[in-house]
Design a protein around this motif. Structure first.
Motif, PDB file in Angstrom:
ATOM      1  N   VAL A 120       0.841  -1.204   0.000  1.00 38.14           N
ATOM      2  CA  VAL A 120       0.000   0.000   0.000  1.00 38.14           C
ATOM      3  C   VAL A 120       0.873   1.249   0.000  1.00 38.14           C
ATOM      4  O   VAL A 120       0.550   2.237  -0.649  1.00 38.14           O
ATOM      5  N   THR A 121       1.999   1.191   0.671  1.00 33.69           N
ATOM      6  CA  THR A 121       2.891   2.356   0.729  1.00 33.69           C
ATOM      7  C   THR A 121       3.590   2.612  -0.605  1.00 33.69           C
ATOM      8  O   THR A 121       4.132   3.694  -0.809  1.00 33.69           O
ATOM      9  N   ASP A 122       3.570   1.632  -1.501  1.00 31.40           N
ATOM     10  CA  ASP A 122       4.198   1.807  -2.814  1.00 31.40           C
ATOM     11  C   ASP A 122       3.265   2.449  -3.841  1.00 31.40           C
ATOM     12  O   ASP A 122       3.695   2.752  -4.950  1.00 31.40           O
ATOM     13  N   ILE A 123       2.010   2.634  -3.486  1.00 30.83           N
ATOM     14  CA  ILE A 123       1.055   3.229  -4.434  1.00 30.83           C
ATOM     15  C   ILE A 123       1.310   4.729  -4.487  1.00 30.83           C
ATOM     16  O   ILE A 123       1.205   5.431  -3.484  1.00 30.83           O
ATOM     17  N   GLU A 124       1.643   5.195  -5.660  1.00 37.29           N
ATOM     18  CA  GLU A 124       2.009   6.599  -5.848  1.00 37.29           C
ATOM     19  C   GLU A 124       0.758   7.464  -5.993  1.00 37.29           C
ATOM     20  O   GLU A 124      -0.309   6.987  -6.382  1.00 37.29           O
ATOM     21  N   ALA A 125       0.904   8.731  -5.696  1.00 41.42           N
ATOM     22  CA  ALA A 125      -0.217   9.668  -5.719  1.00 41.42           C
ATOM     23  C   ALA A 125      -0.850   9.783  -7.102  1.00 41.42           C
ATOM     24  O   ALA A 125      -2.060   9.965  -7.213  1.00 41.42           O
ATOM     25  N   HIS A 126      -0.047   9.647  -8.161  1.00 47.33           N
ATOM     26  CA  HIS A 126      -0.617   9.786  -9.505  1.00 47.33           C
ATOM     27  C   HIS A 126      -1.567   8.635  -9.853  1.00 47.33           C
ATOM     28  O   HIS A 126      -2.346   8.730 -10.794  1.00 47.33           O
ATOM     29  N   LEU A 127      -1.541   7.545  -9.080  1.00 46.97           N
ATOM     30  CA  LEU A 127      -2.446   6.419  -9.327  1.00 46.97           C
ATOM     31  C   LEU A 127      -3.829   6.612  -8.708  1.00 46.97           C
ATOM     32  O   LEU A 127      -4.771   5.920  -9.084  1.00 46.97           O
ATOM     33  N   LEU A 128      -3.958   7.531  -7.753  1.00 48.50           N
ATOM     34  CA  LEU A 128      -5.236   7.713  -7.069  1.00 48.50           C
ATOM     35  C   LEU A 128      -6.405   8.021  -8.007  1.00 48.50           C
ATOM     36  O   LEU A 128      -7.473   7.431  -7.850  1.00 48.50           O
ATOM     37  N   PRO A 129      -6.262   8.907  -8.990  1.00 45.28           N
ATOM     38  CA  PRO A 129      -7.397   9.130  -9.892  1.00 45.28           C
ATOM     39  C   PRO A 129      -7.770   7.871 -10.689  1.00 45.28           C
ATOM     40  O   PRO A 129      -8.945   7.616 -10.944  1.00 45.28           O
ATOM     41  N   ASP A 155     -10.479   6.138   6.247  1.00 43.95           N
ATOM     42  CA  ASP A 155      -9.153   5.603   5.930  1.00 43.95           C
ATOM     43  C   ASP A 155      -8.429   6.511   4.943  1.00 43.95           C
ATOM     44  O   ASP A 155      -9.036   7.368   4.288  1.00 43.95           O
ATOM     45  N   ASP A 156      -7.153   6.269   4.812  1.00 49.67           N
ATOM     46  CA  ASP A 156      -6.348   6.906   3.774  1.00 49.67           C
ATOM     47  C   ASP A 156      -7.011   6.602   2.425  1.00 49.67           C
ATOM     48  O   ASP A 156      -7.531   5.491   2.221  1.00 49.67           O
ATOM     49  N   PRO A 157      -7.049   7.557   1.478  1.00 49.54           N
ATOM     50  CA  PRO A 157      -7.737   7.314   0.201  1.00 49.54           C
ATOM     51  C   PRO A 157      -7.267   6.055  -0.527  1.00 49.54           C
ATOM     52  O   PRO A 157      -8.089   5.294  -1.043  1.00 49.54           O
TER      53      PRO A 157
END
Length: 112
Positions: free
Chosen positions: A48-57, A79-81
């Motif tokens: 989960v910590t490896d998921i980068e912010a640009h992947l959220l959309p 929770d965290d998004p």
């Protein structure tokens, strides 16, 4: 509003100068459909910590698409998004593993 300054587009009935189907976008370049099961298999390889912010959309669009197709309610979470979206995608994959679509395919492309 001054009627003399309005631009008007004219319509013509002349033949189309190019063959539009040969100029259409190449749909074979990337996947056009991916399932919840495919995305979950790929997400399982990440922390989960490896998921980068640009992947959220991409995660949000895929989660919305999958929950709509599976008729699973989208609940608010504190929770965290990234965590909330991953849980939702996992829930869909368990309940309806074959749902998905173009947004899910885009997420899968981003995860490769």
């Amino acid at each position: 509003m001054d009627l003399d300054t309005i631009s008007v587009t004219t319509t013509t009935t002349a033949p189309i100068s190019s063959y539009w189907t040969s100029d259409s976008p190449d749909l074979t370049a990337g996947a056009t459909f991916a399932s919840a099961a495919q995305v979950t298999r790929r997400l399982a390889l990440l922390k989960v910590t490896d998921i980068e912010a640009h992947l959220l959309p991409f995660l949000a669009a895929a989660a919305a698409e999958m929950t709509f197709e599976a008729d699973i309610p989208w609940r608010l979470s504190t929770d965290d998004p990234a965590v909330a979206l991953l849980r939702l995608i996992a829930k869909v994959a368990i309940m309806s593993p074959h749902v998905g679509g173009p947004h899910t395919a885009r997420l899968l492309d981003q995860l490769r």
